[in-house]
Design a protein around this motif. Structure first.
Motif, PDB file in Angstrom:
ATOM      1  N   GLY A 185       2.524  -7.215  -6.490  1.00 51.73           N
ATOM      2  CA  GLY A 185       2.330  -7.936  -5.236  1.00 51.73           C
ATOM      3  C   GLY A 185       2.822  -7.144  -4.050  1.00 51.73           C
ATOM      4  N   ASN A 186       2.761  -5.802  -4.134  1.00 53.24           N
ATOM      5  CA  ASN A 186       3.273  -4.978  -3.026  1.00 53.24           C
ATOM      6  C   ASN A 186       2.199  -4.045  -2.470  1.00 53.24           C
ATOM      7  N   GLN A 187       0.935  -4.442  -2.575  1.00 51.39           N
ATOM      8  CA  GLN A 187      -0.133  -3.564  -2.107  1.00 51.39           C
ATOM      9  C   GLN A 187      -0.088  -3.386  -0.592  1.00 51.39           C
ATOM     10  N   VAL A 188      -0.288  -2.137  -0.179  1.00 51.59           N
ATOM     11  CA  VAL A 188      -0.376  -1.780   1.236  1.00 51.59           C
ATOM     12  C   VAL A 188      -1.796  -1.291   1.472  1.00 51.59           C
ATOM     13  N   HIS A 189      -2.495  -1.911   2.428  1.00 48.87           N
ATOM     14  CA  HIS A 189      -3.917  -1.616   2.615  1.00 48.87           C
ATOM     15  C   HIS A 189      -4.249  -0.931   3.930  1.00 48.87           C
ATOM     16  N   SER A 190      -3.318  -0.858   4.848  1.00 51.47           N
ATOM     17  CA  SER A 190      -3.699  -0.497   6.212  1.00 51.47           C
ATOM     18  C   SER A 190      -3.295   0.902   6.642  1.00 51.47           C
ATOM     19  N   LYS A 191      -2.517   1.622   5.820  1.00 54.25           N
ATOM     20  CA  LYS A 191      -2.038   2.938   6.240  1.00 54.25           C
ATOM     21  C   LYS A 191      -3.061   4.000   5.869  1.00 54.25           C
ATOM     22  N   PRO A 192      -3.621   4.729   6.840  1.00 56.29           N
ATOM     23  CA  PRO A 192      -4.642   5.724   6.513  1.00 56.29           C
ATOM     24  C   PRO A 192      -4.047   6.937   5.820  1.00 56.29           C
ATOM     25  N   PHE A 193      -4.808   7.499   4.919  1.00 54.26           N
ATOM     26  CA  PHE A 193      -4.427   8.746   4.266  1.00 54.26           C
ATOM     27  C   PHE A 193      -4.836   9.864   5.209  1.00 54.26           C
ATOM     28  N   THR A 194      -3.904  10.710   5.632  1.00 50.51           N
ATOM     29  CA  THR A 194      -4.164  11.567   6.773  1.00 50.51           C
ATOM     30  C   THR A 194      -4.312  13.046   6.455  1.00 50.51           C
ATOM     31  N   ARG A 195      -3.994  13.488   5.264  1.00 49.99           N
ATOM     32  CA  ARG A 195      -3.977  14.928   5.023  1.00 49.99           C
ATOM     33  C   ARG A 195      -5.312  15.426   4.485  1.00 49.99           C
ATOM     34  N   ASN A 278      -7.061  -4.658  -8.972  1.00 52.11           N
ATOM     35  CA  ASN A 278      -7.942  -4.962  -7.859  1.00 52.11           C
ATOM     36  C   ASN A 278      -7.339  -4.326  -6.609  1.00 52.11           C
ATOM     37  N   ILE A 279      -8.114  -3.532  -5.890  1.00 52.08           N
ATOM     38  CA  ILE A 279      -7.587  -2.879  -4.684  1.00 52.08           C
ATOM     39  C   ILE A 279      -8.378  -3.277  -3.441  1.00 52.08           C
ATOM     40  N   THR A 280      -9.184  -4.328  -3.547  1.00 53.76           N
ATOM     41  CA  THR A 280      -9.929  -4.807  -2.380  1.00 53.76           C
ATOM     42  C   THR A 280      -8.946  -5.143  -1.257  1.00 53.76           C
ATOM     43  N   LYS A 281      -9.306  -4.794  -0.047  1.00 55.14           N
ATOM     44  CA  LYS A 281      -8.415  -5.018   1.084  1.00 55.14           C
ATOM     45  C   LYS A 281      -8.055  -6.492   1.197  1.00 55.14           C
ATOM     46  N   GLY A 282      -6.762  -6.783   1.244  1.00 60.69           N
ATOM     47  CA  GLY A 282      -6.272  -8.146   1.334  1.00 60.69           C
ATOM     48  C   GLY A 282      -5.720  -8.683   0.028  1.00 60.69           C
ATOM     49  N   ARG A 344     -10.596 -14.296  -4.379  1.00 61.93           N
ATOM     50  CA  ARG A 344      -9.202 -13.871  -4.258  1.00 61.93           C
ATOM     51  C   ARG A 344      -9.121 -12.413  -3.837  1.00 61.93           C
ATOM     52  N   ALA A 345     -10.155 -11.649  -4.212  1.00 64.45           N
ATOM     53  CA  ALA A 345     -10.142 -10.237  -3.880  1.00 64.45           C
ATOM     54  C   ALA A 345     -10.203  -9.997  -2.378  1.00 64.45           C
ATOM     55  N   LEU A 346     -10.709 -10.958  -1.647  1.00 63.89           N
ATOM     56  CA  LEU A 346     -10.901 -10.766  -0.217  1.00 63.89           C
ATOM     57  C   LEU A 346      -9.695 -11.173   0.614  1.00 63.89           C
ATOM     58  N   ALA A 347      -8.815 -11.955   0.040  1.00 59.83           N
ATOM     59  CA  ALA A 347      -7.613 -12.356   0.764  1.00 59.83           C
ATOM     60  C   ALA A 347      -6.622 -12.954  -0.218  1.00 59.83           C
ATOM     61  N   ASP A 348      -5.364 -12.883   0.116  1.00 56.85           N
ATOM     62  CA  ASP A 348      -4.335 -13.426  -0.753  1.00 56.85           C
ATOM     63  C   ASP A 348      -4.348 -14.953  -0.665  1.00 56.85           C
TER      64      ASP A 348
END
Length: 361
Positions: A185-195, A278-282, A344-348
């Motif tokens: 329950g600690n998924q982070v979805h908003s930080k862009p991968f920058t390298r 499941n890694i769908t945003k949200g 559920r995949a679309l939002a918690d």
């Protein structure tokens, strides 16, 4: 799961490719590529890449050292990059350096989910869980097309490593989608991968200023230039047999470094979060991981390096609209498990209705 790109009316998905190095691969198929990373690896050394990848992860870490690590220590120092591809027979999708890690360029590696999970593979499911957890996962939520030649070049690079990576030249089996109760329950979805890991040469012209050694540049040109030499003209494998870098098996300081732990029932109280999820945003899993958080920094910034590359048939992770039960490929697809709620995949939690825009006509 399969991606949504496959089109039987488009020859780039159906024209077969003459594989020279990878084994048992299919054009048009979906594969999930994994790059395990570790700060205990032989980073920058000839023994950096290992098969099985566990030897690379634990190369400079014995059982005593491992036993002293806390959960956050592991999540901060061991991780996997994951990226999902549909293979096409079209060299406009060629990328020359897949062995080094996730491709980060344009839309590739842009939308990434970070979470803590485990090792994967078809020896684990929702009854038997992996003991190798919690490690950080950084997974691209978008499916991308990549040329078959890119994969074949990667397999060639794998053959050039000191360790024998022949056991990873084919697609491994995929784990069943991890149940919500075992997903962190600690998924982070908003930080862009920058390298950006490497600059690919343009595909519409032959490279003019090589950034690889001459022999490797000629190999790249054989894929990208219509008049370039055939890959078969390069007999690097016989050179490897003669090389002093490879003829002493005892020189591989990472061989056998894997710390062996058995899979165990997922119902045990000490089970740690599992992958692929499941890694769908949200989305957030139900598994309470306390204050353990995934490593959201580029792995190189945590003194971690890739120790292996391997891939699985179909996507082990699930991303609505990208790789899910509605995708397709030459070998078909799998269905969404009955317990998995697509909403559920679309939002918690519950999906609450909201206001609409004015564009609909």
């Amino acid at each position: 799961f399969r991606c949504h790109h496959y089109d039987t009316n488009d020859p780039k998905f159906t024209t077969q490719y003459e594989w020279k190095h990878c084994v048992g691969m299919d054009v048009g198929e979906t594969y999930e590529v994994h790059w395990p990373h570790s700060s205990a690896a032989a980073c920058g050394e000839i023994n950096q890449y290992q098969s099985p990848f566990y030897d690379g992860l634990f190369c400079n870490l014995d059982l005593a050292g491992f036993s002293g690590l806390g959960k956050q220590d592991i999540a901060s120092n061991v991780g996997v990059q994951g990226q999902i591809f549909t293979i096409v027979n079209d060299d406009s999708y060629f990328y020359p350096d897949m062995i080094r890690g996730m491709i980060v360029d344009g839309e590739m590696g842009k939308d990434v989910t970070y979470y803590t999970g485990s090792s994967t593979g078809d020896s684990r499911d929702n009854e038997m869980c992996s003991p190798y957890s919690p490690v950080t996962w950084q997974v691209d939520r978008t499916c991308h097309m990549i040329s078959a030649s890119s994969f074949d070049k990667m397999c060639f690079d794998m053959k050039m490593q000191r360790d024998d990576m022949s056991g990873d030249l084919y697609a491994h089996g995929s784990r069943t989608l991890v149940h919500d109760d075992y997903a962190a329950g600690n998924q982070v979805h908003s930080k862009p991968f920058t390298r950006k890991l490497a600059e690919a040469q343009p595909v519409d012209a032959c490279p003019t200023e090589p950034f690889y050694p001459d022999a490797m540049m000629a190999l790249i040109e054989s894929y990208t230039c219509p008049t370039g030499p055939s890959l078969q003209e390069f007999d690097f494998m016989s050179d490897k047999v003669q090389s002093d870098f490879y003829n002493d098996a005892g020189a591989n300081s990472c061989a056998g470094a894997k710390l062996k732990f058995d899979n165990f029932p997922c119902t045990e109280l000490e089970v740690q979060p599992q992958a692929g999820a499941n890694i769908t945003k949200g989305y957030q899993g139900n598994h309470d991981v306390g204050d353990v958080v995934p490593n959201t920094a580029p792995y190189w910034a945590s003194n971690m390096c890739p120790v292996n590359v391997h891939w699985h048939l179909g996507a082990e992770h699930y991303s609505v609209g990208e790789f899910d039960e509605d995708g397709d490929g030459p070998n078909g697809n799998v269905g969404r498990p009955e317990w998995a709620d697509r909403a559920r995949a679309l939002a918690d939690g519950e999906v609450q209705d909201g206001f609409r825009c004015h564009h609909y006509d």
